[in-house]
Design an enzyme around this catalytic site. Structure first.
Site, PDB file in Angstrom:
ATOM      1  N   TYR A 145       0.833  -1.200   0.000  1.00 25.21           N
ATOM      2  CA  TYR A 145       0.000   0.000   0.000  1.00 25.21           C
ATOM      3  C   TYR A 145       0.873   1.257   0.000  1.00 25.21           C
ATOM      4  O   TYR A 145       1.169   1.846   1.044  1.00 25.21           O
ATOM      5  CB  TYR A 145      -0.932   0.023   1.198  1.00 25.21           C
ATOM      6  N   HIS A 149      -1.995 -12.003  -0.025  1.00 25.50           N
ATOM      7  CA  HIS A 149      -2.600 -10.825  -0.639  1.00 25.50           C
ATOM      8  C   HIS A 149      -2.877 -11.015  -2.137  1.00 25.50           C
ATOM      9  O   HIS A 149      -1.959 -11.250  -2.919  1.00 25.50           O
ATOM     10  CB  HIS A 149      -1.650  -9.632  -0.443  1.00 25.50           C
TER      11      HIS A 149
END
Length: 320
Positions: free
Chosen positions: A56, A129
């Site tokens: 992120y 992820h």
């Protein structure tokens, strides 16, 4: 703030969770001091669940892809560790452009690095992820080497629970019944334009898994600001959104308010992750979550948005 139990984990979790993608700069520029204050405010407003990822952040930001973990770690270091639930992810190295590695050693190294950046000696949950990305070419490694690495980190006491995060309903329908996960994170599938999470909930409950729903604003599509530059929208999609936003303006209602209220309307979803990087928006969302749900206006919006219902936005194409 209401709290629920996360599957069979015995974790007590706030119904609203703080997703830290925004403080990593995934939607717009982030001011560090404001981001820190926003995290503190989230905790003060009753949010006890914080989620992040080493992917992120943008390449051109100060810290690159790991921005979110660094900022979140700095924000949470002054809060007693036992008072919040912290999750991160592993396997996705960067988001823009996507880069993934689910090998055993890569997952071990990722978790160790996340622990350091987040300034903690354990993580409550680690998710593999976006396991479906690149048309599923990483899936086999993720569900073998990747899961093995997380299990070993769990045995070592560095992870309390293990999970997977995924957008593809097809992949989730295969993974949930056939793999032993403590928690599953599903994003963009319980929003004003998508209700596909409903078909997964009975399967998740049958396995005793915890459920984390994410992206009530459809990763920015259901906002006045509009989707970020990486969002795979068409001109037709944006035209539908323009009509919907005009309707909201004419009726003096925030689309974001209806989106968060809809996302919290199902009692079988224990927690919903939303993301922001400003105190104003944090307060706004928590306030809206505490107001009576405007079911009539939600119904009107769902009618306007029907052409987008359950559309696959191909965040990371999976083909069997």
């Amino acid at each position: 703030m209401r709290y629920n139990t996360l599957g069979n984990t015995a974790i007590t979790i706030s119904e609203l969770g703080f997703g830290a993608s925004a403080i990593g700069g995934m939607f717009n520029n982030t001011e560090k001091d404001e981001a820190l204050k926003t995290v503190h405010l989230a905790f003060d407003r009753g949010i006890n669940y914080f989620d992040t990822s080493p992917a992120y952040g943008r390449m051109n930001s100060t810290y690159g892809p790991i921005t979110s973990e660094i900022v979140l770690g700095n924000a949470l270091k002054d809060i007693k560790r036992s008072e919040f639930i912290l999750s991160t992810k592993a396997g996705k190295i960067s988001s823009l452009p996507p880069e993934l590695n689910f090998s055993y050693q890569a997952i071990i190294d990722s978790v160790e690095s996340s622990l350091e950046r987040l300034q903690t000696d354990y993580l409550d949950i680690v998710f593999l992820h976006d396991i479906e990305y690149d048309k599923g070419k990483h899936l086999d490694m993720a569900l073998n080497e990747g899961l093995e690495a997380l299990r070993d980190m769990k045995k070592a006491g560095k992870i309390r629970f293990i999970g997977g995060s995924c957008y593809s309903i097809e992949v989730l329908n295969k993974v949930i019944p056939n793999y032993d996960l403590d928690v599953v994170l599903v994003h963009n599938h319980y929003t004003l334009i998508n209700n596909q999470l409903l078909e997964l909930i009975p399967k998740i409950k049958k396995k005793g898994m915890g459920l984390v729903s994410a992206s009530p604003f459809a990763s920015g599509l259901l906002t006045n600001q509009g989707p970020p530059d990486w969002y795979p929208t068409s001109k037709k999609d944006l035209c539908i959104m323009d009509k919907t936003l005009n309707f909201c303006k004419e009726n003096n209602v925030h689309i974001e308010k209806l989106a968060i209220q809809y996302a919290l309307s199902n009692p079988e979803i224990p927690t919903t992750l939303f993301s922001c990087n400003q105190q104003y928006h944090l307060n706004q969302n928590v306030d809206w979550s505490e107001e009576p749900t405007d079911n009539a206006m939600i119904k009107n919006l769902c009618t306007l948005l029907e052409p987008l219902r359950n559309k696959d936005f191909d965040f990371g194409a999976y083909n069997d």
